[in-house]
Design a protein around this motif. Structure first.
Motif: not given
Length: 646
Positions: A346-355, A552-558, A566-567, A573-576
């Motif tokens: 079973r492949k790991p979740t992305r989350r898992y991976i990032e962690e 958000w991708s921008e924000i995230r990057r910069l 933080r993706t 989501d946080k903004w929301r």
DNA sequence: ATTAGGG
DNA sequence: CCCTAAT
């Protein structure tokens, strides 16, 4: 100075490879070894020279990576009585008249089979003895291991022992197993060289079959001989596997001290421990050329290394040894399916991976990570009650382990460098497809995952991370990773960020190591709940102000360069939430510093109000906003904030 | 791959 | 946070 050259008298050079069985038939190839004298004359080579040249031949061919022929011969030789190797070899390579046809091949195989069954025990016993003698010198053994990987290299170095390859050393394998946990990555080569040195008599090895060295055609022949039916399969590895299995199974293993596991005759005692070991060896035996290359490089590095470097070398080799597995498995697992009702990993979740990556990046800076790859099929092998290999490498290979956070089952997972040096898994996507659900959710919840699976997962995950990275030397790569990260962290600051950082320092920075989640709470927490810190919020707000909500991708990057966890989605989501909060709080209500219960970080009203404004602005105005400073009318609060962070 | 939204 | 759908 006479130069020994290999003159091809007739036919094409690689003929032997493709037409092993046809040599001497329609298109006889004759090689004649000659020496080029100073004046250019060609002089027939002496026997000594011949031998020498054979050496060179091996080298050259191996250098070409398409050294099937060479390997092939080696294999055959090894199959035969090794003592008589020379004559045999000459006969073949020079193809004086070698009548090597399928019949002969079959005969050989049969012979081997018989021998295998009758001698396997003895052989392994011998080897084991040898092994035991060697076992204390792990370093050397290790070094030898490296040799095995690159079949080519090994040939250069140890012509006599080069003959031995993965499949021809089922016994050796068992022998090596004796070495126990200490020799993590012992490969057949090591044993081979040892055997060779201490026991010049190769008879102990003759019972083996080196399928690796056979061409497809020959493999097919062998297949037929083994199973009594034709096969049209062109896949070498598949054939090899099948044949090996057939042979192994066909020979009755005399004693109870042997068990058949994963197509290999294994000594009972080691059955427990060296699961990985066997794997590695197995794989090593069938390594493909690309891997060979890799290994070769490694080899060159390893050989001259000083004792001090040993440890590192070991690890490196371990890694490289392992890596091939992934590829091998992936390439062939499909084919293997019929044999092993392999459970898919079973492949790991992305989350898992990032962690994981987070964790790694922070915690294991210094460790060389050894990629532990337990090939899925092996692990899943129903009968094999092989423990997860974690403690095998007690000697030199350090398996950093971590508690698995997902299941909370406290399973130790050797964790690996996310730097993948090999080429990316091809089937990754495919695998994903196979287990959409599995991947989709990291909520493995009730189902405790088998260690093996986890390990595999680990690998897979790593892949994902590593793929984009350029290929460097292992170490180099690792360094790069770290460096990159640091750079990010450092570079991330821009004017305000510096200030914002302070906020983080207050609470946020904790998260670096504070990843420690509640240990074994039954519930499977998804991603670690990383509370948004004030600093983060500020950054987010600022980012929105700058780049506009939605980008958000921008924000995230910069703005969140330093917060790898933080993706963009997180930001969104946080903004929301912020927005919601700000609206809920009521536009008028800016005075309240902390409207919320102290749950998590109370968000200062100032920020909320600013959020509101930003939202307002953005909704109205085009999404383009001048950087910052837009906070004009928020009132005192806004100003405070503005002066503070902008 | 990124975004937007629902859960 | 997770997951999905729609881009």
């Amino acid at each position: 100075m006479g130069t020994v050259v290999d003159t091809q008298v007739d036919g094409e050079k690689d003929n032997e490879e493709s037409d092993f069985g046809n040599i001497g038939a329609s298109n006889p190839v004759v090689y004649q070894l000659v020496r080029v004298e100073g004046d250019g004359r060609l002089v027939p080579a002496t026997d000594d020279e011949v031998m020498e040249v054979e050496h060179l031949l091996d080298e050259n061919k191996s250098g070409l990576a398409s050294d099937e022929a060479t390997k092939h011969f080696d294999g055959c030789v090894s199959n035969e009585r090794l003592p008589s190797k020379n004559s045999d070899f000459e006969g073949l390579s020079q193809s004086e008249n070698a009548e090597v046809d399928s019949q002969k091949l079959n005969a050989r195989l049969e012979e081997e089979r018989l021998r295998l069954s009758s001698e396997s025990l003895i052989h392994s016993a011998k080897c084991m003895d040898v092994k035991c003698q060697t076992s204390d010198s792990c370093n050397e053994t290790q070094a030898c291991n490296d040799k095995l990987q690159p079949e080519n290299t090994s040939m250069e170095t140890a012509p006599s022992s080069m003959v031995l390859n993965g499949s021809c050393s089922a016994l050796l394998r068992s022998a090596e197993a004796c070495l126990g946990p200490a020799n993590e990555v012992v490969t057949s080569m090591s044993s081979v060289s040892e055997c060779t040195s201490s026991k010049p008599d190769f008879s102990i090895l003759k019972g083996e079959i080196c399928l690796d060295n056979l061409s497809i055609r020959e493999l097919q022949e062998a297949f037929r001989a083994t199973f009594g039916r034709q096969t049209s399969v062109k896949d070498k590895l598949w054939l090899k596997r099948r044949i090996t299995m057939g042979l192994t199974n066909s020979c009755d293993v005399p004693t109870t001290s042997f068990v058949i596991k994963d197509n290999k005759v294994v000594h009972k005692e080691m059955k427990e421990e060296p699961s990985r070991l066997q794997l590695s060896q197995t794989e090593a035996g069938s390594m493909s050329t690309d891997q060979v290359t890799d290994a070769t490089i490694n080899n060159s590095q390893t050989l001259p290394s000083s004792p001090t470097d040993r440890t590192e070398d070991l690890q490196v080799s371990g890694k490289q040894l392992r890596k091939p597995f992934c590829e091998y498995d992936e390439k062939n697992e499909n084919l293997q399916m019929e044999q092993f009702a392999g459970k898919r990993v079973r492949k790991p979740t992305r989350r898992y991976i990032e962690e994981l990556s987070e964790f790694e990046t922070r915690e294991c800076t210094a460790k060389l990570l050894s990629s532990v790859k337990n090939s899925g099929h092996c692990q899943s092998s129903p009968k094999s009650r092989i423990r997860p290999v974690r403690d095998i490498g007690s000697q030199s290979i350090s398996f950093s382990t971590r508690q698995d956070s997902l299941g909370g089952f406290g399973i130790q997972v050797p964790y690996v460098s996310r730097v993948r040096r090999g080429r990316p898994r091809k089937n990754f996507a495919t695998l994903m497809k196979y287990h959409p659900s599995g991947i989709a959710s990291n909520r493995v919840k009730k189902a405790p995952r088998i260690p093996a699976m986890q390990q595999n997962s680990e690998i897979g995950s790593r892949v994902r991370k590593a793929r984009p990275l350029p290929m460097h030397t292992p170490q180099r790569n690792f360094v790069d990773e770290i460096g990159k990260r640091d750079a990010e962290t450092i570079n991330s600051d821009e004017e305000q960020d510096l200030r914002l950082e302070k906020f983080d320092a207050a609470g946020d920075n904790t998260d670096n190591n504070a990843d420690t989640r509640p240990p074994l709470t039954g519930g499977v927490r998804r991603k670690h709940h990383r509370a948004w810190t004030l600093g983060e919020v500020l950054k987010l707000v600022d980012g929105v102000a700058r780049y506009g909500a939605g980008r958000w991708s921008e924000i995230r990057r910069l703005a969140f360069a330093s917060y790898s966890y933080r993706t963009s989605v997180d930001l969104k989501d946080k903004w929301r939430n912020l927005l919601r909060a700000s609206l809920a709080q009521g536009p008028t209500d800016r005075g309240a510093k902390n409207s919320r219960k102290h749950t998590s970080i109370p968000i200062p009203a100032a920020i909320l109000s600013r959020v509101r404004e930003l939202a307002e602005m953005q909704s109205q105005t085009g999404i383009e906003l001048g950087p910052s400073k837009i906070t004009g009318r928020g009132g005192g609060i806004v100003q405070e904030k503005g002066s503070g962070f902008l």
